[in-house]
Write a protein that holds these residues in place. Sequence first.
Motif, PDB file in Angstrom:
ATOM      1  N   LEU A   6     -28.423  34.985  -2.579  1.00 19.91           N
ATOM      2  CA  LEU A   6     -27.339  34.010  -2.759  1.00 19.91           C
ATOM      3  C   LEU A   6     -26.157  34.315  -1.837  1.00 19.91           C
ATOM      4  CD1 LEU A   6     -27.399  33.643  -6.660  1.00 19.91           C
ATOM      5  CD2 LEU A   6     -28.119  31.955  -4.956  1.00 19.91           C
ATOM      6  N   ALA A   7     -25.881  35.603  -1.660  1.00 23.83           N
ATOM      7  CA  ALA A   7     -24.749  35.980  -0.802  1.00 23.83           C
ATOM      8  C   ALA A   7     -25.008  35.568   0.646  1.00 23.83           C
ATOM      9  CB  ALA A   7     -24.501  37.483  -0.901  1.00 23.83           C
ATOM     10  N   LYS A   8     -26.278  35.765   1.111  1.00 21.73           N
ATOM     11  CA  LYS A   8     -26.589  35.359   2.481  1.00 21.73           C
ATOM     12  C   LYS A   8     -26.470  33.857   2.662  1.00 21.73           C
ATOM     13  CE  LYS A   8     -29.608  39.245   3.599  1.00 21.73           C
ATOM     14  NZ  LYS A   8     -30.990  39.681   3.985  1.00 21.73           N
ATOM     15  N   GLN A   9     -26.929  33.095   1.659  1.00 19.70           N
ATOM     16  CA  GLN A   9     -26.806  31.641   1.766  1.00 19.70           C
ATOM     17  C   GLN A   9     -25.338  31.216   1.804  1.00 19.70           C
ATOM     18  OE1 GLN A   9     -29.027  30.013  -1.487  1.00 19.70           O
ATOM     19  NE2 GLN A   9     -31.022  30.709  -0.704  1.00 19.70           N
ATOM     20  N   LEU A  10     -24.541  31.858   0.977  1.00 20.50           N
ATOM     21  CA  LEU A  10     -23.102  31.538   0.994  1.00 20.50           C
ATOM     22  C   LEU A  10     -22.463  31.932   2.318  1.00 20.50           C
ATOM     23  CD1 LEU A  10     -22.123  32.605  -2.654  1.00 20.50           C
ATOM     24  CD2 LEU A  10     -22.280  30.274  -1.730  1.00 20.50           C
ATOM     25  N   ALA A  11     -22.917  33.053   2.899  1.00 19.57           N
ATOM     26  CA  ALA A  11     -22.370  33.492   4.180  1.00 19.57           C
ATOM     27  C   ALA A  11     -22.693  32.485   5.272  1.00 19.57           C
ATOM     28  CB  ALA A  11     -22.910  34.870   4.533  1.00 19.57           C
ATOM     29  N   GLU A  12     -23.907  31.922   5.243  1.00 16.49           N
ATOM     30  CA  GLU A  12     -24.259  30.926   6.242  1.00 16.49           C
ATOM     31  C   GLU A  12     -23.406  29.663   6.084  1.00 16.49           C
ATOM     32  OE1 GLU A  12     -26.539  33.392   8.168  1.00 16.49           O
ATOM     33  OE2 GLU A  12     -26.179  31.304   8.792  1.00 16.49           O
ATOM     34  N   ILE A  13     -23.139  29.286   4.840  1.00 19.30           N
ATOM     35  CA  ILE A  13     -22.256  28.125   4.624  1.00 19.30           C
ATOM     36  C   ILE A  13     -20.866  28.413   5.160  1.00 19.30           C
ATOM     37  CG2 ILE A  13     -21.170  26.722   2.841  1.00 19.30           C
ATOM     38  CD1 ILE A  13     -23.693  27.098   1.144  1.00 19.30           C
ATOM     39  N   ILE A  14     -20.387  29.639   4.938  1.00 18.58           N
ATOM     40  CA  ILE A  14     -19.051  30.014   5.451  1.00 18.58           C
ATOM     41  C   ILE A  14     -19.042  30.004   6.966  1.00 18.58           C
ATOM     42  CG2 ILE A  14     -17.382  31.911   5.557  1.00 18.58           C
ATOM     43  CD1 ILE A  14     -18.227  32.663   2.708  1.00 18.58           C
ATOM     44  N   ARG A  15     -20.137  30.415   7.582  1.00 16.50           N
ATOM     45  CA  ARG A  15     -20.192  30.462   9.036  1.00 16.50           C
ATOM     46  C   ARG A  15     -20.138  29.071   9.640  1.00 16.50           C
ATOM     47  NH1 ARG A  15     -21.562  34.885  11.682  1.00 16.50           N
ATOM     48  NH2 ARG A  15     -22.648  35.735   9.858  1.00 16.50           N
ATOM     49  N   THR A  16     -20.680  28.080   8.907  1.00 15.18           N
ATOM     50  CA  THR A  16     -20.611  26.707   9.432  1.00 15.18           C
ATOM     51  C   THR A  16     -19.166  26.197   9.500  1.00 15.18           C
ATOM     52  OG1 THR A  16     -20.929  25.784   7.203  1.00 15.18           O
ATOM     53  CG2 THR A  16     -22.903  26.165   8.550  1.00 15.18           C
ATOM     54  N   GLN A  17     -18.274  26.843   8.785  1.00 12.01           N
ATOM     55  CA  GLN A  17     -16.850  26.477   8.815  1.00 12.01           C
ATOM     56  C   GLN A  17     -16.079  27.260   9.878  1.00 12.01           C
ATOM     57  OE1 GLN A  17     -15.779  23.995   6.873  1.00 12.01           O
ATOM     58  NE2 GLN A  17     -17.887  23.824   6.091  1.00 12.01           N
ATOM     59  N   GLU A  18     -16.809  27.878  10.824  1.00 11.92           N
ATOM     60  CA  GLU A  18     -16.224  28.650  11.928  1.00 11.92           C
ATOM     61  C   GLU A  18     -15.454  29.873  11.432  1.00 11.92           C
ATOM     62  OE1 GLU A  18     -16.957  28.004  14.967  1.00 11.92           O
ATOM     63  OE2 GLU A  18     -18.002  26.140  14.498  1.00 11.92           O
ATOM     64  N   GLN A  19     -15.817  30.394  10.256  1.00 14.79           N
ATOM     65  CA  GLN A  19     -15.175  31.597   9.718  1.00 14.79           C
ATOM     66  C   GLN A  19     -16.188  32.746   9.809  1.00 14.79           C
ATOM     67  OE1 GLN A  19     -13.272  31.055   5.916  1.00 14.79           O
ATOM     68  NE2 GLN A  19     -12.663  28.939   6.395  1.00 14.79           N
ATOM     69  N   HIS A  20     -16.419  33.164  11.038  1.00 19.76           N
ATOM     70  CA  HIS A  20     -17.470  34.157  11.286  1.00 19.76           C
ATOM     71  C   HIS A  20     -17.108  35.521  10.729  1.00 19.76           C
ATOM     72  CE1 HIS A  20     -19.472  31.214  13.826  1.00 19.76           C
ATOM     73  NE2 HIS A  20     -18.318  31.026  14.496  1.00 19.76           N
ATOM     74  N   GLU A  21     -15.876  35.937  10.823  1.00 19.58           N
ATOM     75  CA  GLU A  21     -15.501  37.258  10.329  1.00 19.58           C
ATOM     76  C   GLU A  21     -15.674  37.324   8.813  1.00 19.58           C
ATOM     77  OE1 GLU A  21     -11.588  38.204  11.578  1.00 19.58           O
ATOM     78  OE2 GLU A  21     -12.077  38.268  13.723  1.00 19.58           O
ATOM     79  N   THR A  22     -15.293  36.246   8.134  1.00 23.32           N
ATOM     80  CA  THR A  22     -15.469  36.231   6.676  1.00 23.32           C
ATOM     81  C   THR A  22     -16.946  36.282   6.311  1.00 23.32           C
ATOM     82  OG1 THR A  22     -13.436  34.935   6.454  1.00 23.32           O
ATOM     83  CG2 THR A  22     -14.942  34.937   4.579  1.00 23.32           C
TER      84      THR A  22
END
Length: 358
Positions: free
Chosen positions: A307-323
């Motif tokens: 679940l954390a990896k899926q959430l991280a990919e969603i966050i990355r789509t928002q151009e928030q790579h460091e987060t």
Amino acid sequence: MTTGCKTTTLFLTVLSGLLLTILGLAQQWPVWAWPALAALLVVIPAAAFRAAARRHDQVPVIFEEQLTAAPIERQEQHVRHVALPSRWADYDFLISATVRWHALDTSDHAPVLNPAGLAVEAVLERARAITEQREPGRASLVQHELSGALSRMLPDSTGHLRTMAENVSLTLHPNDQERLDKLAGVRKDKAVWEHQRKYEQSRREYLGEDVLRDTGSAVVWWLAKNDDHVEKTVADLGLLAQLASAANNTDVPELLRDLIPRPRGEQDDSPERHDVPYEQLPTAADHITDALNAMGFPEGDPRRGMLAKQLAEIIRTQEQHETADAVLRRFDQQATYTADHTAPPGHSDGETGPLPRT
């Protein structure tokens, strides 16, 4: 007797005769009274004229007193934009006026001189005695003062003339007037700035030396600001303690440290939170950890990482790579810790480090 007096006497005689005639007719005077009345009307004016003529002959007439005084000859000279000193150096007044004068000695033995030059000099000296005591910023006021001072005919220093001035105009050079306007603007701006500076200084002194002198003073001030709402003040005790300590560059008193509000992550009882200092604000990884715990995914559950990896990919789509990298790093470290039962060397829970790749 003058012509006017004679006319008046005759008018009164005729008027008296008419009144006596009316009275006689009304009273039916005897016939002999009418000749006597006519003789009386003739004798009385003649006696009045004779008495007036006799009195006039007794009064001597002085013909010199009847002569009209010879008119005083006055001459004039126009002056324009003559510089006169003011109270400030290099700021001259410019005077324009009509100078008038008349000679005191008009006999044949009077000295030969230039009366126009003497008159202008005398008027300018009188004007200078006033302008050199006045500031240039009040030219219009000084103009009216000069108009009054120069409006009287006064003898000059040589005693040959009496002088005065009319149509007095006093101005400044345009460049000087512009400079004075700028100086006035700067003085006004400086006065406003000084007022603002003193106001701000007063506020700082009030806050630093009175309101925030200590936590107790801050609490009393906050009570007054919030209309004596005790509950709100009690809830803000920790913030007030921090504020007072920061204002005095001191540590928060030991008795009040438990009242300081701490980040939500500091209040979490999960093992990975115990080493996080209370000043650190919760991150996205912290919020995801709280959410997974609330959803019932305990430590060691492989679904947490998925679940954390899926959430991280969603966050990355928002151009928030460091987060996104921080979230992956947090849960990769948890997976390693769960498998080996040891934390990676040099890492504690919540610290950042290289992201392991599979």
